[in-house]
Enzyme design. Structure first.
Site, PDB file in Angstrom:
ATOM      1  N   TYR A 135       0.824  -1.215   0.000  1.00 17.85           N
ATOM      2  CA  TYR A 135       0.000   0.000   0.000  1.00 17.85           C
ATOM      3  C   TYR A 135       0.855   1.261   0.000  1.00 17.85           C
ATOM      4  O   TYR A 135       0.464   2.271  -0.560  1.00 17.85           O
ATOM      5  CB  TYR A 135      -0.889   0.033   1.244  1.00 17.85           C
ATOM      6  CG  TYR A 135      -2.275  -0.525   1.054  1.00 17.85           C
ATOM      7  CD1 TYR A 135      -2.465  -1.840   0.650  1.00 17.85           C
ATOM      8  CD2 TYR A 135      -3.400   0.258   1.295  1.00 17.85           C
ATOM      9  CE1 TYR A 135      -3.741  -2.352   0.500  1.00 17.85           C
ATOM     10  CE2 TYR A 135      -4.675  -0.247   1.148  1.00 17.85           C
ATOM     11  CZ  TYR A 135      -4.841  -1.556   0.747  1.00 17.85           C
ATOM     12  OH  TYR A 135      -6.103  -2.057   0.608  1.00 17.85           O
ATOM     13  N   LYS A 190       2.468 -15.214   3.026  1.00 17.43           N
ATOM     14  CA  LYS A 190       2.637 -15.932   1.760  1.00 17.43           C
ATOM     15  C   LYS A 190       4.123 -16.246   1.669  1.00 17.43           C
ATOM     16  O   LYS A 190       4.813 -15.924   0.693  1.00 17.43           O
ATOM     17  CB  LYS A 190       2.117 -15.056   0.597  1.00 17.43           C
ATOM     18  CG  LYS A 190       2.023 -15.765  -0.746  1.00 17.43           C
ATOM     19  CD  LYS A 190       0.920 -16.823  -0.823  1.00 17.43           C
ATOM     20  CE  LYS A 190       1.045 -17.614  -2.115  1.00 17.43           C
ATOM     21  NZ  LYS A 190       0.091 -18.744  -2.200  1.00 17.43           N
ATOM     22  N   ASP A 222      -3.843 -17.911   1.046  1.00 11.34           N
ATOM     23  CA  ASP A 222      -4.869 -18.597   0.235  1.00 11.34           C
ATOM     24  C   ASP A 222      -5.616 -19.611   1.097  1.00 11.34           C
ATOM     25  O   ASP A 222      -6.845 -19.700   1.056  1.00 11.34           O
ATOM     26  CB  ASP A 222      -4.258 -19.242  -1.025  1.00 11.34           C
ATOM     27  CG  ASP A 222      -2.981 -20.029  -0.769  1.00 11.34           C
ATOM     28  OD1 ASP A 222      -2.421 -19.971   0.350  1.00 11.34           O
ATOM     29  OD2 ASP A 222      -2.522 -20.718  -1.704  1.00 11.34           O
ATOM     30  N   ASP A 246      -6.724  -6.369   4.164  1.00 11.99           N
ATOM     31  CA  ASP A 246      -7.818  -5.687   3.453  1.00 11.99           C
ATOM     32  C   ASP A 246      -8.785  -6.724   2.897  1.00 11.99           C
ATOM     33  O   ASP A 246     -10.005  -6.635   3.071  1.00 11.99           O
ATOM     34  CB  ASP A 246      -7.229  -4.833   2.319  1.00 11.99           C
ATOM     35  CG  ASP A 246      -8.309  -4.153   1.497  1.00 11.99           C
ATOM     36  OD1 ASP A 246      -9.250  -3.593   2.098  1.00 11.99           O
ATOM     37  OD2 ASP A 246      -8.224  -4.197   0.251  1.00 11.99           O
ATOM     38  N   ASP A 250     -12.771  -8.129   4.548  1.00 20.43           N
ATOM     39  CA  ASP A 250     -14.054  -8.101   3.815  1.00 20.43           C
ATOM     40  C   ASP A 250     -14.680  -9.495   3.811  1.00 20.43           C
ATOM     41  O   ASP A 250     -15.890  -9.650   3.954  1.00 20.43           O
ATOM     42  CB  ASP A 250     -13.859  -7.658   2.352  1.00 20.43           C
ATOM     43  CG  ASP A 250     -14.105  -6.174   2.153  1.00 20.43           C
ATOM     44  OD1 ASP A 250     -13.826  -5.397   3.088  1.00 20.43           O
ATOM     45  OD2 ASP A 250     -14.564  -5.780   1.057  1.00 20.43           O
TER      46      ASP A 250
HETATM   47  C1  IPM Z   1     -10.503  -0.486   3.804  1.00 17.01           C
HETATM   48  C2  IPM Z   1     -10.730   0.097   2.442  1.00 17.01           C
HETATM   49  C3  IPM Z   1      -9.529   0.985   2.077  1.00 17.01           C
HETATM   50  C4  IPM Z   1      -8.312   0.092   2.025  1.00 17.01           C
HETATM   51  C5  IPM Z   1      -9.678   1.803   0.774  1.00 17.01           C
HETATM   52  C6  IPM Z   1     -10.920   2.673   0.805  1.00 17.01           C
HETATM   53  C7  IPM Z   1      -8.468   2.630   0.497  1.00 17.01           C
HETATM   54  O1  IPM Z   1     -10.943  -0.905   1.511  1.00 17.01           O
HETATM   55  O2  IPM Z   1     -10.361   0.290   4.772  1.00 17.01           O
HETATM   56  O3  IPM Z   1     -10.477  -1.715   3.919  1.00 17.01           O
HETATM   57  O4  IPM Z   1      -8.009  -0.515   0.985  1.00 17.01           O
HETATM   58  O5  IPM Z   1      -7.630   0.008   3.039  1.00 17.01           O
HETATM   59 MG    MG Z   2     -11.102  -2.846   2.336  1.00 20.13          MG
END
Ligand code: IPM
Ligand code: MG
Length: 362
Positions: A135, A190, A222, A246, A250
């Site tokens: 990042y 990884k 993975d 990240d 999710d």
């Molecule tokens: C998160 C989001 C951010 C990230 C984006 C909006 C830059 O997806 O906080 O998980 O990738 O960190």
């Molecule tokens: Mg995110």
């Protein structure tokens, strides 16, 4: 106590408004100051993270953040896109430790796309390193390839990198968090392919020796992605780098029924923090009053606990949220047959009512 309030774009303004009403219902003494961030700040000041907003965030004890982003900014040069605001805040405030708890509330077992028995009682904590990795790694950019499969062609590149202190400090955060929970840490890497993550694994192993009471295991990313949907309850604390975190956070969100339920805290070494829902700005439903404010309300609870030293107030918010879920109130993202569908404001009202009632009855 001063809270910088940065609602941002899309549903950000609606959900942050509800979190603020919940905070006000607690009768604590704190000051708030609101500022523009993301696309909203770009429109008004030509930059997604104006100096004045950054200054406010730095001076506050905590930042309550909504969400940023809208497809309409996708064509802007990268440094002006709304996402740069949140990345800039993380970097400038040194918010390296990101806590994303994934808790499946009993009442929401049916809202998840997974079988109820897999997720009932789920309580895991993803700790994502937030200021390093690919990042932020330099160099990055576009150039003409001099080697590789197509010398002479246009190419783009980013740099994945971690330094020893960066890995050490996030590892300590994970082991210390595990001590307050079920004393298990899974470090996700990884290492079978990437030098950066062999290094990560070696350092986490070293740090782990200082915590003999905490069980440490290692998992390739993975496999971790697969185990998260196969047997998520086997995890306790998951610690990983910025990019894997990240993605996995999710994925973990879906275990809880909806990403609309997932709060987060991002802390620096002095426990100053930024608190935001793990979801985005959802421009498709913005302004419709249907977004789930609970992730933001629960983020406000994390703020009280981690940065403002008000653990009882945090407990009150969390019990109020459980109470409204038990009442059968659901925003569209967590609605299922037999429950009552409510909008953003009504959900906020219900949480406020649950808190106020508790105050009266003690
Ligand atoms: C998160 C989001 C951010 C990230 C984006 C909006 C830059 O997806 O906080 O998980 O990738 O960190
Ligand atoms: Mg995110």
């Amino acid at each position: 106590m001063k809270i910088a309030v940065l609602p941002g774009d899309g549903i950000g303004t609606e959900i942050v408004a509800e979190a603020l009403r919940v905070l006000e219902a607690l009768d604590l003494s704190f000051e708030t100051e609101t500022a523009l961030v993301g696309g909203a700040a770009y429109e008004a000041h030509g930059h997604p993270l104006p100096e004045s907003t950054l200054k406010l965030a730095k001076e506050a004890d905590a930042v309550l953040f909504g969400a940023v982003g809208d497809w309409k900014y996708d064509k802007l040069e990268r440094s002006l896109r709304p996402e740069q605001a949140i990345l800039g805040l993380r970097k400038n405030l040194g918010l390296f430790a990101n806590f994303r708890p994934a808790i499946c509330y009993e009442q929401l077992v049916d809202a998840s796309s997974l079988k109820p028995e897999l997720i009932a009682g789920l309580d895991i904590l993803i700790i994502r390193e937030l200021t390093g990795d690919i990042y932020f790694g330099q160099p990055r950019g576009r150039r003409t390839a001099v080697d590789g499969h197509f010398p002479g062609a246009d190419e783009a590149f980013d740099t994945m990198r971690y330094s020893r202190p960066e890995v050490e400090r996030i590892a300590h955060v994970a082991f210390q968090a595990a001590r307050k929970r079920n004393k298990r840490v899974t470090s996700v890497d990884k290492a079978n392919v990437l030098e950066t993550f062999q290094f990560w694994k070696d350092i986490v192993t070293e740090v782990g020796k200082e915590y003999p009471d905490v069980e440490l295991d290692h998992m390739y990313v993975d496999n971790a992605a697969m185990q998260l949907v196969k047997a998520p309850k086997k995890f306790d604390v998951v610690v990983t780098g910025n990019m894997f975190g990240d993605i996995l956070s999710d994925e973990a969100a879906m275990l809880t029924g909806s990403i609309g339920m997932l709060p987060s805290a991002s802390l620096n070494s002095s426990n100053q923090g930024l608190y935001e829902p793990s979801h985005g700005s959802a421009p498709d439903i913005a302004g419709k009053g249907v977004a789930n404010p609970l992730a933001t309300i629960l983020s406000a609870a994390m703020m009280l606990r981690f940065s403002l030293n008000q653990p009882e107030a945090a407990d009150r918010i969390e019990s109020a949220v459980k109470h409204v879920l038990a009442q059968g109130l659901r925003t569209a993202d967590i609605w299922s047959a037999g429950t009552t569908k409510v909008g953003t404001r009504e959900m906020g009202d219900a949480v406020v009512a649950a808190i106020t009632k508790k105050t009266i009855t003690g």
